[in-house]
Scaffold this motif. Sequence first.
Motif, PDB file in Angstrom:
ATOM      1  N   GLU A 129     -19.546  48.109   1.505  1.00 14.78           N
ATOM      2  CA  GLU A 129     -20.109  49.356   1.960  1.00 14.78           C
ATOM      3  C   GLU A 129     -21.069  49.571   0.712  1.00 14.78           C
ATOM      4  OE1 GLU A 129     -19.455  54.036   1.683  1.00 14.78           O
ATOM      5  OE2 GLU A 129     -17.640  52.640   1.423  1.00 14.78           O
ATOM      6  N   ILE A 130     -22.581  49.946   1.524  1.00 15.57           N
ATOM      7  CA  ILE A 130     -23.629  50.516   0.810  1.00 15.57           C
ATOM      8  C   ILE A 130     -23.318  52.149   0.376  1.00 15.57           C
ATOM      9  CG2 ILE A 130     -26.030  50.872   0.711  1.00 15.57           C
ATOM     10  CD1 ILE A 130     -26.493  48.533   2.428  1.00 15.57           C
ATOM     11  N   GLY A 131     -22.761  52.666   1.278  1.00 13.49           N
ATOM     12  CA  GLY A 131     -22.591  54.162   0.988  1.00 13.49           C
ATOM     13  C   GLY A 131     -22.871  54.877   2.279  1.00 13.49           C
ATOM     14  N   GLY A 132     -22.389  56.109   2.117  1.00  9.20           N
ATOM     15  CA  GLY A 132     -22.233  57.162   3.513  1.00  9.20           C
ATOM     16  C   GLY A 132     -23.995  57.938   3.576  1.00  9.20           C
ATOM     17  N   THR A 133     -24.191  58.414   4.608  1.00 10.89           N
ATOM     18  CA  THR A 133     -25.355  59.002   4.854  1.00 10.89           C
ATOM     19  C   THR A 133     -25.003  60.316   4.450  1.00 10.89           C
ATOM     20  OG1 THR A 133     -24.692  59.913   7.132  1.00 10.89           O
ATOM     21  CG2 THR A 133     -26.111  57.890   6.871  1.00 10.89           C
ATOM     22  N   ALA A 134     -26.006  61.311   4.233  1.00  9.91           N
ATOM     23  CA  ALA A 134     -26.038  62.505   3.743  1.00  9.91           C
ATOM     24  C   ALA A 134     -24.973  63.359   4.510  1.00  9.91           C
ATOM     25  CB  ALA A 134     -27.384  63.305   3.774  1.00  9.91           C
ATOM     26  N   THR A 135     -24.604  63.174   5.696  1.00  7.09           N
ATOM     27  CA  THR A 135     -23.890  63.970   6.634  1.00  7.09           C
ATOM     28  C   THR A 135     -22.376  63.454   6.359  1.00  7.09           C
ATOM     29  OG1 THR A 135     -24.328  62.800   8.362  1.00  7.09           O
ATOM     30  CG2 THR A 135     -25.553  64.751   7.927  1.00  7.09           C
ATOM     31  N   ALA A 136     -22.043  62.187   5.812  1.00  7.61           N
ATOM     32  CA  ALA A 136     -20.796  61.665   5.987  1.00  7.61           C
ATOM     33  C   ALA A 136     -20.272  61.929   4.504  1.00  7.61           C
ATOM     34  CB  ALA A 136     -20.965  60.070   5.972  1.00  7.61           C
ATOM     35  N   GLN A 137     -19.182  63.116   4.611  1.00  6.56           N
ATOM     36  CA  GLN A 137     -18.564  63.407   3.306  1.00  6.56           C
ATOM     37  C   GLN A 137     -17.494  62.591   2.996  1.00  6.56           C
ATOM     38  OE1 GLN A 137     -17.587  67.609   4.044  1.00  6.56           O
ATOM     39  NE2 GLN A 137     -19.617  68.169   4.373  1.00  6.56           N
ATOM     40  N   HIS A 138     -16.834  61.914   3.941  1.00  6.23           N
ATOM     41  CA  HIS A 138     -15.698  60.975   3.605  1.00  6.23           C
ATOM     42  C   HIS A 138     -16.174  59.508   4.016  1.00  6.23           C
ATOM     43  CE1 HIS A 138     -13.782  64.489   2.258  1.00  6.23           C
ATOM     44  NE2 HIS A 138     -13.858  65.331   3.237  1.00  6.23           N
ATOM     45  N   PRO A 139     -16.681  58.695   3.448  1.00  6.97           N
ATOM     46  CA  PRO A 139     -16.882  57.501   3.848  1.00  6.97           C
ATOM     47  C   PRO A 139     -15.684  56.511   4.136  1.00  6.97           C
ATOM     48  CG  PRO A 139     -18.574  58.070   2.103  1.00  6.97           C
ATOM     49  CD  PRO A 139     -17.598  58.975   2.026  1.00  6.97           C
ATOM     50  N   LYS A 140     -14.769  56.605   3.354  1.00 11.46           N
ATOM     51  CA  LYS A 140     -13.482  55.808   3.371  1.00 11.46           C
ATOM     52  C   LYS A 140     -13.140  55.891   4.508  1.00 11.46           C
ATOM     53  CE  LYS A 140      -9.185  54.742   0.876  1.00 11.46           C
ATOM     54  NZ  LYS A 140      -8.643  54.878   2.063  1.00 11.46           N
ATOM     55  N   LYS A 141     -12.995  57.376   5.304  1.00  6.42           N
ATOM     56  CA  LYS A 141     -12.373  57.521   6.415  1.00  6.42           C
ATOM     57  C   LYS A 141     -12.970  56.649   7.462  1.00  6.42           C
ATOM     58  CE  LYS A 141     -10.598  62.011   5.783  1.00  6.42           C
ATOM     59  NZ  LYS A 141     -10.611  63.515   6.244  1.00  6.42           N
ATOM     60  N   PHE A 142     -14.232  56.271   7.379  1.00  3.79           N
ATOM     61  CA  PHE A 142     -15.048  55.318   8.302  1.00  3.79           C
ATOM     62  C   PHE A 142     -14.493  53.986   8.053  1.00  3.79           C
ATOM     63  CE2 PHE A 142     -17.507  59.163   8.236  1.00  3.79           C
ATOM     64  CZ  PHE A 142     -18.198  59.169   9.417  1.00  3.79           C
ATOM     65  N   ILE A 143     -14.551  53.645   7.032  1.00  2.00           N
ATOM     66  CA  ILE A 143     -13.912  52.100   6.655  1.00  2.00           C
ATOM     67  C   ILE A 143     -12.553  51.864   7.055  1.00  2.00           C
ATOM     68  CG2 ILE A 143     -13.753  50.520   4.806  1.00  2.00           C
ATOM     69  CD1 ILE A 143     -16.433  51.203   5.361  1.00  2.00           C
ATOM     70  N   ASP A 144     -11.635  52.961   7.091  1.00  2.00           N
ATOM     71  CA  ASP A 144     -10.265  52.955   7.509  1.00  2.00           C
ATOM     72  C   ASP A 144     -10.251  52.915   9.040  1.00  2.00           C
ATOM     73  OD1 ASP A 144      -9.379  52.990   4.994  1.00  2.00           O
ATOM     74  OD2 ASP A 144      -9.077  55.158   5.224  1.00  2.00           O
ATOM     75  N   ALA A 145     -11.376  53.582   9.657  1.00  2.00           N
ATOM     76  CA  ALA A 145     -11.322  53.648  11.087  1.00  2.00           C
ATOM     77  C   ALA A 145     -11.928  52.086  11.725  1.00  2.00           C
ATOM     78  CB  ALA A 145     -12.396  54.576  11.571  1.00  2.00           C
ATOM     79  N   LEU A 146     -12.888  51.770  10.931  1.00  2.00           N
ATOM     80  CA  LEU A 146     -13.288  50.460  11.196  1.00  2.00           C
ATOM     81  C   LEU A 146     -12.297  49.327  11.244  1.00  2.00           C
ATOM     82  CD1 LEU A 146     -15.704  48.310  11.797  1.00  2.00           C
ATOM     83  CD2 LEU A 146     -15.816  48.315   9.480  1.00  2.00           C
ATOM     84  N   ILE A 147     -11.459  49.289  10.189  1.00  2.00           N
ATOM     85  CA  ILE A 147     -10.313  48.516  10.071  1.00  2.00           C
ATOM     86  C   ILE A 147      -9.283  48.620  11.312  1.00  2.00           C
ATOM     87  CG2 ILE A 147      -8.189  47.718   8.594  1.00  2.00           C
ATOM     88  CD1 ILE A 147     -10.227  48.323   6.073  1.00  2.00           C
ATOM     89  N   LYS A 148      -9.022  49.759  11.427  1.00  2.00           N
ATOM     90  CA  LYS A 148      -8.101  50.065  12.497  1.00  2.00           C
ATOM     91  C   LYS A 148      -8.453  49.553  13.823  1.00  2.00           C
ATOM     92  CE  LYS A 148      -5.432  54.180  14.596  1.00  2.00           C
ATOM     93  NZ  LYS A 148      -5.176  55.410  14.570  1.00  2.00           N
TER      94      LYS A 148
END
Length: 253
Positions: free
Chosen positions: A130-149
């Motif tokens: 992961e490069i990183g979240g945008t300015a509006t994404a406060q919890h990037p890890k949740k996005f990675i978890d959702a992708l894995i799910k």
Amino acid sequence: MTRLLLTLLFALFATTAGAQKLVTGVSRDQVAITANFDGSDILVYGAVARDAPLPKGQTQNIVITLEGPSEPLIVRKKARIFGIWANHESVHVDSAPSFYAVSTTGPLFDLISHTEDLRYHISVPLAIREIGGTATAQHPKKFIDALIKIRTKDGKYENEIGAVKFRDNTLFSTRVQLPANLTEGAYKLRIFLTQDRKVIDMSETSIEVRKAGIERWLFNLSADRPALYGILSLFIAISAGWLASAAFQLLRR
């Protein structure tokens, strides 16, 4: 079967001057995607070549990963804004495997330490860069978890605990299941021999996944001659419509 026997015989008679070496093989190194392809499996097998038995009480384990071609992507989260559902937050992912399977002789972090996981990127979350979240994404890890799910549900990410059979700390085998929706490309197969949660040897090879038959011909045509491919697609669509209309007229008589 012949390849399996040769591999195991080589492992039993090999000497490595005090070292321990993985001797591995696969049932096939190419997978063809055809019109009726609905998934497949690959037999992964091998042995540990050593010049002396393990000391009493010591055990070793096997971890196997199969990684498909990686691709960059954006993971987005929708939110209701002024009564309309729209993209709200997003995370840019540098590369995520199109397919990733982990097969082990036991729970992964009983077999490797977190340090070894960081070094070799074995677990599914560390296979995603992961490069990183945008300015509006406060919890990037949740996005990675959702992708894995999501990809786990689609059969693209697999965690097969205990799927590897390891006999007498010497011979091992497992079958890795491949889904129907595979991406073309080179799939990297890694096999780790671990002891005391450390990797003591690793073997790496690749498996080619390619379209075959009419699928390959159409894919090449769309890439090499897009105009001809478009005309052919239009002709097929018109012909199918005409045949359907003619059949309907015959049924009405």
